[in-house]
Design an enzyme around this catalytic site. Structure first.
Site, mmCIF file in Angstrom:
data_model
loop_
_atom_site.group_PDB
_atom_site.id
_atom_site.type_symbol
_atom_site.label_atom_id
_atom_site.label_comp_id
_atom_site.label_asym_id
_atom_site.label_seq_id
_atom_site.Cartn_x
_atom_site.Cartn_y
_atom_site.Cartn_z
ATOM 1 C CG ASP A 1 80.046 64.974 -27.207
ATOM 2 O OD1 ASP A 1 80.160 66.181 -26.586
ATOM 3 O OD2 ASP A 1 79.252 64.971 -28.427
ATOM 4 C CG ASP B 1 80.471 69.443 -27.993
ATOM 5 O OD1 ASP B 1 80.793 68.451 -27.256
ATOM 6 O OD2 ASP B 1 79.472 69.217 -28.726
ATOM 7 C CE1 TYR C 1 76.173 61.994 -29.563
ATOM 8 C CE2 TYR C 1 76.250 64.089 -28.525
ATOM 9 C CZ TYR C 1 76.654 63.015 -29.319
ATOM 10 O OH TYR C 1 78.225 63.242 -29.437
ATOM 11 C CD GLU D 1 82.327 67.354 -33.488
ATOM 12 O OE1 GLU D 1 82.245 67.652 -32.331
ATOM 13 O OE2 GLU D 1 81.568 67.454 -34.509
#
Length: 620
Positions: free
Chosen positions: A75, A78, A227, A472
């Site tokens: 995603d 990571d 999430y 990120e």
């Protein structure tokens, strides 16, 4: 000399202020943004992989659960595969192709866009092995975030997590249904068999989501920290219904939107955000499109309420509502400190398509401050994209690799550690933090096209690897931008974009299929055994199609070095083998099949099993 004073003043202004005034190359930005998806790939990378510092990863995903979950996307920075944001990513990529396919093709990027979508949908097919089972995560954020390793050699837990009738997840199943339905439109002409397969999965996933209701993070609790489904699942059920109607023209789904609009919040919520969690603004935009197309029928009064909420969202972005969305001093939408850019790109996409919908229907946007021309929505989207690409107080491009001043220390494991192709020295779990995460230097691998989290509420930005809120990237940052960049590359003037794809009408909704119990007995040729079975079936245009899973088992005490299979009476697509003429062999990534191990390949056609036999083999 006085007549030259204005020129001198302009030169002084350009020298003193770093804001970029020149136009942007949206086509170049589009091409770069697609490369980011290749950097996020998990699984066996294809031969045409353009991000060459990456290699194969996650090759045993799902094995401990008895299912093949190799593939899909990581995603963000990571190495976890989270199903909900991945599905939203695919939905938004598909929507971009549906609306702006001709513009993508003009830029030479339609093929790469379709490949990016298929990388996701191929994974979703694997993750949906039964009508009421969906795997929604591989790996978990807690163990993954404890380590800083390349995806190619990660040592973290790769447990697979699923939803089923006893552990429901309507939001996850609904979003995945939306992704499959939207993608089925993309493939309708180029790969009709695959398109129908995706639509079948979408039908099943919607039924699963609607019948067994619940929040997915109550079943997959490890996702809560990363999430969490704050909005619940009603928005995803409406969202999935809207996409299934768009994909099938099936009245059932239009009626669903009409019956449930009030009860499920579609007509009640005035939104100020759109993203992987909250889908209402997207639903309202799609339903407004159906209304403008004259498809609402008896649901017109309810659909007008959807459109009022869509208008409200657009007006709040333009600052012409009673409840406007916050912006930074430089003009960027600001919603939250962590990865704010996800809301910028998603909102920009909605304003872009809504501008074209209004233009096509010869309508204006109705705001509390008065009527607004559709062109203002497109201009707003352009202002947000231009900010991302460098027209901001810091003159910083928030797309890695675009422009001269972009983030150099991205919070991303793969880009921050030297490529495994350059240095195969093993990077340990905690050693990665000490050696690579803490480095002050630029990333050894350029994460081209990645949209990072972006600046704070005051346009400030710190290019530090440990500043995950701002540095990120995420796939769902980039996905909506594909359509916006494609649209802007064709010019900013108003033009009609209605109905780029008109799906053929579907007479009735597919009913559950009673699948014949077909399992061919094990066939052995020396040390190689073959077993086939049906894993799913569906009806399309009066014909029943079957998905066959075929397992090849090495029963020898030695590795199987080479294998040639003969497959006769095959009338559909096949996956999982390499092919040379009429002969099939081990996949290109598999150099040998160890003793006692097996490989699986699948194919689809509308009759009894194909005749699979061993032509030749070589033992090590």
């Amino acid at each position: 000399m006085e007549k030259f004073a204005p020129v001198a003043a302009l030169l002084l202004l350009l020298l003193c202020f770093p804001v970029a005034f020149s136009g942007h190359d949206y086509g170049q930005a589009l091409s770069k943004s697609l490369l980011f998806f290749e950097a996020q790939r998990s699984g066996v990378l294809p031969r045409n992989q353009r991000v060459t510092w990456r290699s194969h990863s996650g090759l045993t995903d799902g094995k401990s659960s008895g299912v093949n979950l190799v593939g899909g996307y990581y995603d963000a920075g990571d190495n976890v595969k989270f199903g909900l944001p991945m599905a939203f990513t695919v939905t938004m990529m598909a929507w971009s192709v549906i609306e702006y396919g001709s513009q993508l093709q003009a830029n030479g990027e339609l093929g790469n866009s379709i490949d990016a979508i298929k990388w996701g949908t191929d994974y979703f097919i694997k993750a949906h092995p039964e009508p009421n089972v969906l795997y929604g995560e591989v790996g978990d954020g807690n163990t993954d975030h404890y380590c800083w390793q390349r995806p190619e050699e990660m040592t973290t837990d790769r447990k697979a997590y699923r939803i089923d009738p006893s552990n429901p997840g309507s939001d996850l199943a609904g979003e995945t249904a939306a992704a499959m339905a939207a993608a089925s439109i993309v493939f309708r002409r180029s790969n009709p068999v695959y398109s129908r397969l995706l639509l079948t999965h979408a039908y099943q996933l919607f039924d699963f989501a609607d019948k067994y209701r619940g929040k997915y993070d109550s079943s997959i609790t490890v996702a809560q920290k990363y999430y969490r489904s704050v909005s619940g699942y009603n928005d995803e059920l409406l969202w999935a219904a809207a996409w299934l109607y768009q994909a099938s023209n099936n009245q059932f789904y239009l009626d669903y939107l009409g019956r449930n609009g009030d009860a499920m919040g579609g007509t009640g919520w005035s939104m100020t955000e759109f993203g992987w969690d909250v889908k209402y603004a997207g639903v309202q935009t799609l339903v407004a499109k159906f209304l403008m197309q004259g498809k609402a029928g008896r649901h017109a009064p309810v659909f007008r309420k959807y459109q009022e909420k869509a208008d409200s969202f657009m007006c709040s972005l333009l600052g012409k509502s009673s409840r406007n969305i916050q912006k930074t001093p430089g003009g960027l939408i600001f919603r939250q400190r962590w990865n704010n850019m996800q809301f910028v790109t998603s909102a920009s996409f909605l304003t872009t398509v809504y501008s074209d919908y209004l233009t096509s229907s010869r309508s204006n946007l109705r705001c509390a401050a008065g009527n607004v021309a559709p062109s203002q929505l497109l201009s707003f989207a352009k202002s947000q994209v231009d900010y991302i690409l460098g027209d901001n107080p810091r003159a910083t491009s928030y797309m890695v690799g675009y422009g001269n001043n972009f983030p150099q220390r991205v919070h991303h494991r793969g880009s921050s550690i030297v490529s495994v192709k350059v240095d195969r020295t093993f990077v340990t779990c905690r050693g990665g933090y000490a050696t690579w995460f803490s480095r002050k230097g630029s990333d050894p691998n350029l994460l081209t096209g990645a949209i990072v989290g972006g600046p704070d509420a005051y346009d400030n930005f710190a290019d530090r690897r440990d500043n995950y809120e701002q540095t990120e990237p995420a796939t769902y940052n980039n996905a909506p931008l594909l359509g916006v960049l494609a649209r802007l590359s064709s010019g900013h003037s108003g033009y009609s974009q209605f109905l780029p794809v008109v799906p053929a009408p579907v007479v009735r909704r597919p009913m559950p299929i009673r699948r014949p119990k077909v399992t061919t007995p094990v066939r052995a040729s020396g040390p190689v055994a073959i077993v086939q079975k049906i894993t799913s079936s569906w009806v399309s245009k009066g014909r029943t199609y079957y998905r066959y899973s075929t397992t090849v088992i090495n029963k020898s005490s030695r590795p199987l070095k080479s294998l040639n299979l003969s497959i006769k009476n095959l009338y559909g697509p096949i996956w999982g083998l390499s092919r040379s003429g009429n002969s099939f062999g081990l996949p290109s990534w598999m150099h040998s099949l160890p003793s006692g191990k097996s490989l699986e390949f699948v194919y689809i056609h509308s009759t009894t099993p194909a005749n699979v036999a061993v032509s030749s083999y070589t033992l090590a």
